[in-house]
Design a protein around this motif. Structure first.
Motif, mmCIF file in Angstrom:
data_model
loop_
_atom_site.group_PDB
_atom_site.id
_atom_site.type_symbol
_atom_site.label_atom_id
_atom_site.label_comp_id
_atom_site.label_asym_id
_atom_site.label_seq_id
_atom_site.Cartn_x
_atom_site.Cartn_y
_atom_site.Cartn_z
ATOM 1 N N ARG A 39 18.852 4.130 30.632
ATOM 2 C CA ARG A 39 18.267 5.465 30.781
ATOM 3 C C ARG A 39 19.182 6.349 31.635
ATOM 4 O O ARG A 39 19.432 7.513 31.292
ATOM 5 C CB ARG A 39 16.877 5.362 31.411
ATOM 6 C CG ARG A 39 16.139 6.693 31.537
ATOM 7 C CD ARG A 39 14.766 6.494 32.174
ATOM 8 N NE ARG A 39 13.957 5.580 31.391
ATOM 9 C CZ ARG A 39 13.264 5.936 30.323
ATOM 10 N NH1 ARG A 39 13.282 7.199 29.926
ATOM 11 N NH2 ARG A 39 12.548 5.039 29.657
ATOM 12 N N GLU A 40 19.685 5.799 32.738
ATOM 13 C CA GLU A 40 20.576 6.576 33.603
ATOM 14 C C GLU A 40 21.842 6.973 32.862
ATOM 15 O O GLU A 40 22.350 8.083 33.026
ATOM 16 C CB GLU A 40 20.931 5.767 34.857
ATOM 17 C CG GLU A 40 19.774 5.624 35.853
ATOM 18 C CD GLU A 40 19.312 6.966 36.378
ATOM 19 O OE1 GLU A 40 20.160 7.841 36.612
ATOM 20 O OE2 GLU A 40 18.085 7.151 36.535
ATOM 21 N N LEU A 43 20.972 9.841 30.480
ATOM 22 C CA LEU A 43 20.759 11.084 31.220
ATOM 23 C C LEU A 43 22.075 11.659 31.728
ATOM 24 O O LEU A 43 22.284 12.883 31.734
ATOM 25 C CB LEU A 43 19.790 10.851 32.377
ATOM 26 C CG LEU A 43 18.333 10.542 31.979
ATOM 27 C CD1 LEU A 43 17.517 10.165 33.214
ATOM 28 C CD2 LEU A 43 17.706 11.724 31.259
#
Length: 338
Positions: A39-40, A43
């Motif tokens: 997810r990081e 993003l």
């Protein structure tokens, strides 16, 4: 790796982050199927590439635009600006945005707002009806979600939300009469007119006088528009003609504010010499010196009703009987009345 010059796509983000487009979609939509490190990374890729979610495309794929139209007579009047703000707050909770347009209180502007070509831009329309002929409105062929607001008698096929102009005005004038006023100047009224805001509020003015057994002097009514200057000029005109009065009922708060300035310029004290009351309870009314007594037409209840009716239509409440909602008004007493 720098930002590409072309529009960044979800596929570009996926390639940059080394994941699938489905993973990018899961991150964007907040789905829980993605580990924290992935997810990081996604993003970070979104931030680096400057990717923007195409909300319009998302809504169109779902068969909607995500936009509700609000067509009002004018954008300058505080009442309509504050109505738009209340509705924007409520529709945001339904993932909808408000777009406001001006009709100019004309038949042409109101017809254009409700015409098919305009409605295709909106999921639904809220129309303030002032000038359009109800019979003509009834002949419009549209099954798009529409909620009408305003004082006009409208075809029963439309949901309709209105304020109680007659009783609101009756309450305001009755209060003035109960507290010593006998010659109440009405600024902006239209006695004997059709079902418009000025006519309905003038009807409430007459009812209050009849209930109190106080005759109405026609010379105390000044028909005018509803700007600050109009209220100012109305009071100046009454004084120039030597027409005495001990109270003022402004058909809107804005026109009452103009009247307050004219009274101050004439050296008259409010409320000692002349009581003043308005209608609409716009936010500015509470911050005048003295603060303006007024009629609250049920702002929150009106916004709630409009939102509820339109979102029910958007949700496909087929077959539901159109509703007419009349929101009660209440008196707000402040420093300009006794």
């Amino acid at each position: 790796m720098g930002k590409p010059s072309s529009v960044v796509t979800m596929a570009d983000v996926a390639r940059f982050a080394g994941v699938s487009t489905m993973t990018v979609s899961n991150v964007i939509n907040g789905r829980p199927r993605v580990g924290p490190e992935t997810r990081e990374r996604v993003l970070a890729a979104i931030g680096e590439l400057g990717y923007q979610v195409n909300l319009a495309a998302r809504h169109l794929r779902a068969g909607r635009t995500g936009v509700v139209g609000l067509a009002v007579p004018e954008l300058e009047r505080p009442y309509f600006a504050q109505l738009a703000g209340r509705l924007a707050d409520r529709f945001e909770a339904h993932d909808l945005r408000i777009v406001t347009e001006r009709t100019g209180a004309s038949r042409e502007g109101e017809m254009a707002a409700v015409a098919f070509s305009r409605l295709r831009m909106y999921d639904g329309l809220i129309l303030s009806v002032v000038d359009i002929d109800p019979a003509e409105l009834g002949q419009l062929r549209t099954d798009a979600p529409v909620v009408m607001i305003g004082e006009r008698a409208l075809p029963s096929r439309f949901d309709h939300v209105m304020m109680d102009n007659v009783d609101g005005a009756r309450q305001a004038v009755a209060h003035l009469l109960a507290h010593g006023a006998r010659r109440i100047a009405m600024i902006g009224g239209d006695p004997g007119g059709t079902a418009t805001m000025p006519a309905l509020r003038a009807e409430g003015y007459a009812i209050a006088h009849a209930e109190a057994g106080v005759p109405v002097d026609p010379e105390l009514n000044t028909r005018c528009s509803f700007g600050l200057r109009d209220g100012y000029d109305a009071i100046r005109g009454l004084r120039d003609r030597g027409i005495g009065f001990d109270a003022v009922f402004g058909l809107t708060d804005v026109v009452a504010m103009g009247a307050l300035r004219a009274l101050a310029d004439a050296g008259l004290r409010v409320p000692d010499d002349v009581q003043v009351i308005g209608f609409d309870d716009i936010e500015e009314s509470a911050y005048l010196v003295p603060s303006l007594s007024t009629v609250n037409p049920g702002h929150e209840a009106m916004a709630d009703a409009i939102t509820s009716l339109l979102t029910a239509q958007l949700a496909g409440a087929a077959g539901a009987e159109p509703q007419e909602v009349v929101v009660p008004a209440r008196l707000v007493l402040r420093g300009t009345t006794r």
